[in-house]
Enzyme design. Structure first.
Site, PDB file in Angstrom:
ATOM      1  N   THR B 517      36.802  31.388  12.874  1.00  0.00           N
ATOM      2  CA  THR B 517      35.498  31.660  12.278  1.00  0.00           C
ATOM      3  C   THR B 517      35.155  30.570  11.270  1.00  0.00           C
ATOM      4  OG1 THR B 517      35.857  34.006  12.637  1.00  0.00           O
ATOM      5  CG2 THR B 517      34.143  33.465  11.085  1.00  0.00           C
ATOM      6  N   HIS B 518      35.662  29.369  11.549  1.00  0.00           N
ATOM      7  CA  HIS B 518      35.452  28.268  10.607  1.00  0.00           C
ATOM      8  C   HIS B 518      34.173  27.536  10.972  1.00  0.00           C
ATOM      9  CE1 HIS B 518      40.134  28.265  10.720  1.00  0.00           C
ATOM     10  NE2 HIS B 518      39.676  29.340  10.135  1.00  0.00           N
ATOM     11  N   LEU B 519      33.038  28.196  10.717  1.00  0.00           N
ATOM     12  CA  LEU B 519      31.736  27.549  10.898  1.00  0.00           C
ATOM     13  C   LEU B 519      31.387  26.849   9.597  1.00  0.00           C
ATOM     14  CD1 LEU B 519      29.782  30.440  12.660  1.00  0.00           C
ATOM     15  CD2 LEU B 519      30.937  28.506  13.719  1.00  0.00           C
TER      16      LEU B 519
END
Lengths: 222, 591, 419
Positions: B517-519
């Site tokens: 979830t590393h946006l």
């Protein structure tokens, strides 16, 4: 004046019996499937996960019951998902875009499967010999067998996922009865403490699996 | 018509990691602070208890702790000439919701970026020449250096009780740590976690191949710990229900375990949950924020005035609020003008599965923590010579298997049928003797045609446009993925695997497959207001009393998990606000 | 030695100050709102006596303005408004009337107070102590809040009957120091017996609700909790606690062995966490001097089916916090292997915590306030009984088994409770 939306007081909130513990599925008649659908799904489950001498198959481990309860519940009606229109056909990597949710899709697809079997064998799926069942499922998988109103290949992929999910989920959801799937692979279940085992490398973990509702050893004998 | 609430000194949008850090810092400064969180309050004994948290179906498969797409979601397309469609159910990433944000359900993998990561364009240009970089690659220097952030990385690691082995203490390389890391001023507050059989075997094989493996820095406690705020954490029990789940026994660093119990006792702090901020309000000049508007669960609108606005709402919502509040010029990828929405990035993830002889290997994959694992950093960042390779960037390679949860952990060798007796037998035969979770965690650099803007068609429940993601992999990242995956596979082979199945990342970018979830990006920091939204203190160039936290500030993503850097930047910004801004509210950097 | 001297000196100074104030009071007529010293003394004694807890509706009420229903075995009694409001508070009361209420259980209108107001303990304070409290209360914001106190059912609502109760159970008179004991011990005894009114919860009661003085501080059940034995009993009391453990607990709500929850959490938050370390130490010294009982019940064998089942439940569900060795984590998860709550003669508190969960207290010294989840939905009566029996007899502990019926009764009575 104050807005609604809780303002947290100067202590951590707490109430007795707080939280939302799970509600175990209760055995009983189908909540979602018709009898025909239930029969078909049990038969499909037993081909996706066939029984063998060591471990029951998809049917006896409760995968159809799992799926029935899931389709009757929030999963079936896509609770919490974004279901606003317009529903446009996209690329596979844009994710599911159909207007129909799982509940409708299963209805349409299962009817389609039985219709396809009637056309080819003059029997419903559940009435087929195992070898023919596999032919049908392989046909769905490859696209050789088409279903009315729904893409058979995508449906079959979802079906495999759902059946296998039910097989390995906690028994409270209806599948994995008596934790047979967990026993099959050696998974100890809903445990929380392995502090005395992290350093024991390459040794079989000896304790039996636990479900969210416990295990037989929790109840005093005699 | 929104009703107005009494004014506060500071309003913080979102009470996750950065919201909690900023609230703590600014209340310590004596300011009257309110934090407004879209989601509900959450805490261990009431929401992540040790007796029903261990539910893979509910939390991992059905996403119960996460933002519900019905509340809001994004649309996605690969290329500008395609139509973006809504992400109707999460796949590639899992946006957080609720007090604690992503800090509740993260793995607690707590990394620092490399010194070269912060001056990436300068560094790569110096080493390889400007023409080595693809023309449409828009990487930038950050405006801060590793040295600027070091004390703040340290502060976060001590807040969290990070368990690790230092690799570089004040310039001295330490045995057993990461020899490539930037210099740290002192050791980790806790020793590294214990490792399982698979992780240990990986380290052994890596060592034999000449690499320097080290334990992954972990925000799961290796022992009972009391942090500098006096909050107490317990020892991690390697339960295998870490990422996607809240921690039931106070052993994972989160805002709940490291800040909130103290924060909530302060008389100058208020938190409001289940309240969604819909707009940052500005005065008529558009150059001064006057507060925020939010909606409560009954749908009523309220206005919270404040002198200082901190945006801590996670990358996507930070950018969305800036766009909807008309703060900063929106990015136009065709004209190459504007800033809000540019340099959007994710993470390039690949994996390798190893299958071993079940009569000789028993890995007990279910005994693990969220940030357990042994890693090598030889192929991260610019730690290796890219000259002959034709790409830039890299990532850590780690045997970091965090769990054996069976719905998702039934690895079978490539070629095994997906169902039937052969499938069942293969699952049975391989569960205990295979290693999934070979993680190749690589960088995702920024490109001109990978960006965020507002969707023209799809709306949220308030009728506001959803954020649109236009994102695809570029050759650079895919080349890197193949190269690193091959390197990883060599190690797995050296571990004694009888079969090694490689899954290097392949395009196109697929929104259905989970990739962390590393946006990042969309509201990036920098030295030039023409190419960044924020200055080096995370202060908006356009609205000086607005600071925007989070990974939205990253001009590109490095080959590491982002939270350590996100938190360090928050501490860095807080320090600037406390020591410079508050005395004299003004732009801290000349445009 | 130096500490002793210091304590003596302090006590001596206290005496002098008290004398000075007494003289002033005699001259001025009583509680003097101009006297900083008297008000400070009163504030501290009011804190020790924890007036605010009963006389304030929790979280929302104005301080000391009354309205809180105090649950007794005989019904609810609503605590009155003791702010200086002249109409609905005690602003119009004379100092003598206030003293009569606090130390003799008699109201201004001549009616007797129910012992929910612990006048049986407060009687140990001196007249000057009480006037100091009055002086402090007089400085508070008057709050208009009419309170109807008596909600008891017939015949308990006949206050006159308290005359007989007082004859049986009320021993009026200020604390008399024991010359054989140290000043520190005497101070502790005064605080515990007097303003601290620890016996109100921790001393078992007769059918009529009077103290069973022969079993003082040996533990008592009220409001759905068992307040444990706080004598020096090794098994069920403070025998394995050091003075420092007691002080840490009273000051911060947590020590290396356990954490405070329920009514004690409230007590610590409002009262003992704000008292001086030397006073808390004095209380510890006093409590540790109270000898425990010597009986040890027969341990339940490890092979007993309840123990076997309890062991399985413990391993699977409890050990992740409370440890495989039962020792928990200091100041985070209470020890169960060395727990007076677990070994208590009445397992009510232990069963309640297992069924409902609990949140421990947060204090400035210990802000974490860790909580325990509820197990009521997961464990049936036999399982709760098994794990309870296991905890009581595992490691080095010994205590009688808990039955499924005990748990079933607890479950029903908890269902009727909303706290």
């Amino acid at each position: 004046m104050s807005a609604r939306g809780a303002v947290l007081l100067h202590r951590l909130p707490w109430e007795p019996d707080a939280g939302e513990p799970p509600t175990p599925v209760r055995p009983g008649p189908w909540l979602f499937f018709t009898d025909d659908e239930g029969r078909a799904v049990e038969a499909i489950a037993d081909r996706i996960i066939p029984p063998d001498p060591q471990t029951p198959g998809g049917k006896d481990s409760g995968c159809a019951e799992f799926l029935d309860r899931q389709l009757a519940g929030p999963y079936g009606r896509r609770q919490g998902l974004y279901v606003s229109p317009p529903f446009l056909k996209g690329a596979k990597n844009q994710g599911p875009q159909s207007e129909a949710g799982p509940a409708q899709q299963y209805r349409v697809a299962l009817a389609g499967v039985d219709r396809a079997c009637q056309a080819k064998y003059a029997k419903t799926f559940a009435e087929l010999a195992d070898i023919d069942k596999d032919v049908v499922l392989k046909g769905l998988e490859s696209g050789d067998i088409k279903l009315e109103g729904i893409d058979g290949t995508s449906f079959f992929q979802q079906l495999i996922k759902d059946i296998q999910t039910g097989f390995f989920a906690d028994p409270i959801y209806g599948g994995n009865r008596d934790m047979v799937a967990w026993k099959m692979i050696g998974y100890p279940g809903a445990r929380y403490n392995y502090l005395d085992w992290i350093d024991r490398h390459n040794e079989r973990f000896p304790l039996p699996p636990v479900s969210l509702m416990g295990r037989a050893e929790w109840t005093p004998k005699g | 018509m929104a009703r107005k609430l009494p004014k506060k000194d500071v309003v913080i949008v979102g009470l996750g990691w950065t919201g909690s850090i900023m609230a703590h810092e600014l209340t310590d400064e004596g300011l009257d602070v309110i934090a407004i969180e879209r989601g509900p309050w959450r805490d261990a004994p009431t929401d992540f208890p040790t007796n029903y948290m261990q539910d893979e179906l509910r939390y991992r498969i059905r996403h119960e702790l996460f933002l519900r797409p019905a509340q809001t979601t994004f649309t996605f397309r690969n290329k500008m000439n395609e139509t973006a469609l809504p992400i109707r159910t999460w796949g590639a990433f899992m946006p957080p919701n609720g007090v604690g944000g992503g800090g509740v359900h993260w793995n607690a993998e707590t990394w620092r970026f490399l010194p070269s990561d912060f001056v990436l364009r300068t560094h790569l240009t110096e080493r390889y020449g400007a023409s080595f970089l693809p023309e449409d690659m828009t990487i930038q220097d950050w405006g801060v250096t590793y040295d600027d952030l070091e004390p703040h990385y340290d502060a976060f690691e001590y807040l969290c009780g990070t368990s690790g082995t230092a690799g570089n203490l004040k310039g001295q390389i330490q045995q057993g740590g990461n020899p490539f890391e930037g210099p740290r001023s002192r050791p980790y507050p806790n020793p590294a976690q214990k490792q399982g059989f698979g992780h240990t075997l990986f380290a052994k094989a890596a060592t034999e191949l000449g690499y320097k493996p080290f334990p992954q820095p972990s925000g799961n406690m290796s022992r009972a710990y009391t942090n500098p705020l006096g909050l107490r954490l317990g020892p991690c029990t390697y339960c295998g229900f870490c990422e996607w789940f809240g921690c039931g026994n106070y052993s994972k660093a989160s805002p709940q375990t490291t800040i909130l119990p103290l924060l909530i006792r302060k008389s100058n702090f208020t938190a409001r949950d289940n309240s969604e901020v819909t707009r940052i309000n500005t005065d008529r000049s558009g150059k001064r924020a006057t507060g925020v508007t939010f909606v409560d669960t009954s749908g009523e609108e309220w206005e919270q005035p404040a002198d200082l606005v901190i945006l801590s709402a996670y990358t996507m919502f930070n950018v969305q609020l800036l766009l909807l509040s008309k703060i900063g010029q929106p990015y136009d990828p065709v004209a190459n003008t504007g800033v809000v929405g540019r340099n959007f990035t994710h993470q390039t993830m690949s994996s390798v599965d190893g299958f071993f002889d079940k009569s000789k290997f028993n890995f007990n994959p279910f005994i693990a923590s969220g940030a357990i694992g042994m890693c090598i950093d030889e192929f991260n960042g610019d730690n290796f010579d890219h000259g002959p390779l034709g790409f830039v960037g890299g990532g850590y390679l780690g045997q970091v298997q965090t769990n054996g949860r069976p719905i998702e952990t039934t690895p079978v060798p490539d070629g095994t049928p997906k169902w039937g007796a052969k499938w069942k037998d293969a699952v049975r035969d391989n569960y205990l003797s295979s290693l999934k979770g070979g993680s190749i965690h690589a960088s995702f650099y920024s490109y001109r045609d990978v960006y965020l803007d507002l969707d023209p068609a799809y709306k949220d429940r308030f009728g506001r446009p959803l954020m649109r993601m236009t994102i695809d992999f570029h050759d650079n990242e895919l080349k890197a993925a193949t190269y690193l995956t091959d390197k990883y596979a060599e190690i797995v082979k050296a571990m004694g695997a009888k079969q090694v199945d490689k899954s290097p990342r392949k395009g196109p970018y697929d929104v259905t497959k989970y990739q962390t979830t590393h946006l990042n990006g969309g509201a990036i920091m920098g030295t030039d207001p023409k190419t960044s939204v924020l200055n080096r203190y995370l202060q908006s160039w356009d609205v000086p009393n607005l600071f925007v936290m989070g990974a939205s500030a990253f001009p590109q993503n490095a080959g590491y998990n982002p939270t350590g850097t996100v938190a360090a930047l928050a501490y860095w910004a807080a320090a600037a606000i406390r020591s410079q801004y508050l005395k004299n509210p003004r732009p801290l950097v000349d445009a | 030695m130096r500490k002793r001297l210091a304590t003596l000196l302090l006590a001596g100074t206290g005496v002098l100050v008290t004398l000075a104030v007494a003289i002033k009071s005699v001259v001025a007529g009583g509680a003097d709102t101009q006297s900083f010293t008297q008000i400070e003394k009163g504030r501290y004694l009011a804190t020790a006596a924890d007036c605010v807890a009963c006389h304030t509706v929790p979280d929302f009420g104005r301080p000391f303005a009354g309205g809180r229903a105090i649950e007794t075995p005989f019904g609810n009694i609503v605590a009155p408004n003791i702010t200086p409001d002249r109409d609905t508070g005690i602003g119009a009361w004379s100092d003598a009337a206030f003293d009569d209420a606090v130390r003799r259980g008699v109201r201004e209108d001549g009616q007797r107070l129910y012992p929910a107001m612990p006048f049986t303990a407060y009687t140990k304070m001196s007249r000057d102590d009480v006037l100091a409290i009055r002086a402090y209360l007089k400085t508070l914001q008057p709050v208009h809040n009419p309170v109807v106190a008596n909600n008891l059912p017939f015949p308990m609502n006949i206050r006159a009957a308290m005359w007989a109760w007082d004859m049986l159970y009320f021993d009026p008179g200020a604390y008399k120091p024991d010359p054989q004991k140290s000043a520190q011990w005497n101070r502790g005894a005064f605080l515990v017996q007097g303003p601290g009114h620890c016996g109100a919860c921790h001393t078992p009661k007769s059918l009529l609700g009077g103290d069973k003085t022969s079993e003082a501080l040996r533990g008592s059940t009220l409001q759905g909790w068992f307040a444990p034995d706080i004598t020096d009993d090794q098994r069920t009391g403070l025998g394995s606690w050091s003075n420092n453990d007691i002080v840490a607990y009273l000051k911060s709500g947590h020590n290396r062995i356990t954490a405070a929850t329920g009514p004690m959490a409230e007590e610590i938050e409002h009262s003992t966490s704000k008292m001086t370390d030397s006073d808390l130490t004095a209380m510890a010294v006093y409590l540790k001097s109270l000898t425990g009982q010597t009986e040890t019940p027969t341990p339940v064998a490890a092979s007993d089916p309840a123990m076997v089942a309890g062991h399985a439940i413990y391993r699977d569900q409890c050990s992740a916090c409370h440890g495989l060795d039962g020792h928990g984590v200091a100041k985070l998860f209470p020890s169960l292997a060395n727990s007076s709550v677990v070994r208590a003669s009445d397992p009510t508190t232990m069963i309640r915590i297992i069924l409902r969960g609990a949140r421990s207290v947060a204090t400035p010294a210990e802000p974490t306030a860790p909580g325990m989840p509820s197990f009521a939905w997961q464990l049936d009566d036999a399982q709760v009984a098994s794990v309870s029996t296991y905890l009581r007899n595992a490691w080095t502990s010994t205590a009688p088994a808990v039955s499924a019926e005990d748990v079933s009764k607890a479950r029903s009575s908890l269902r009727a409770r909303n706290d």
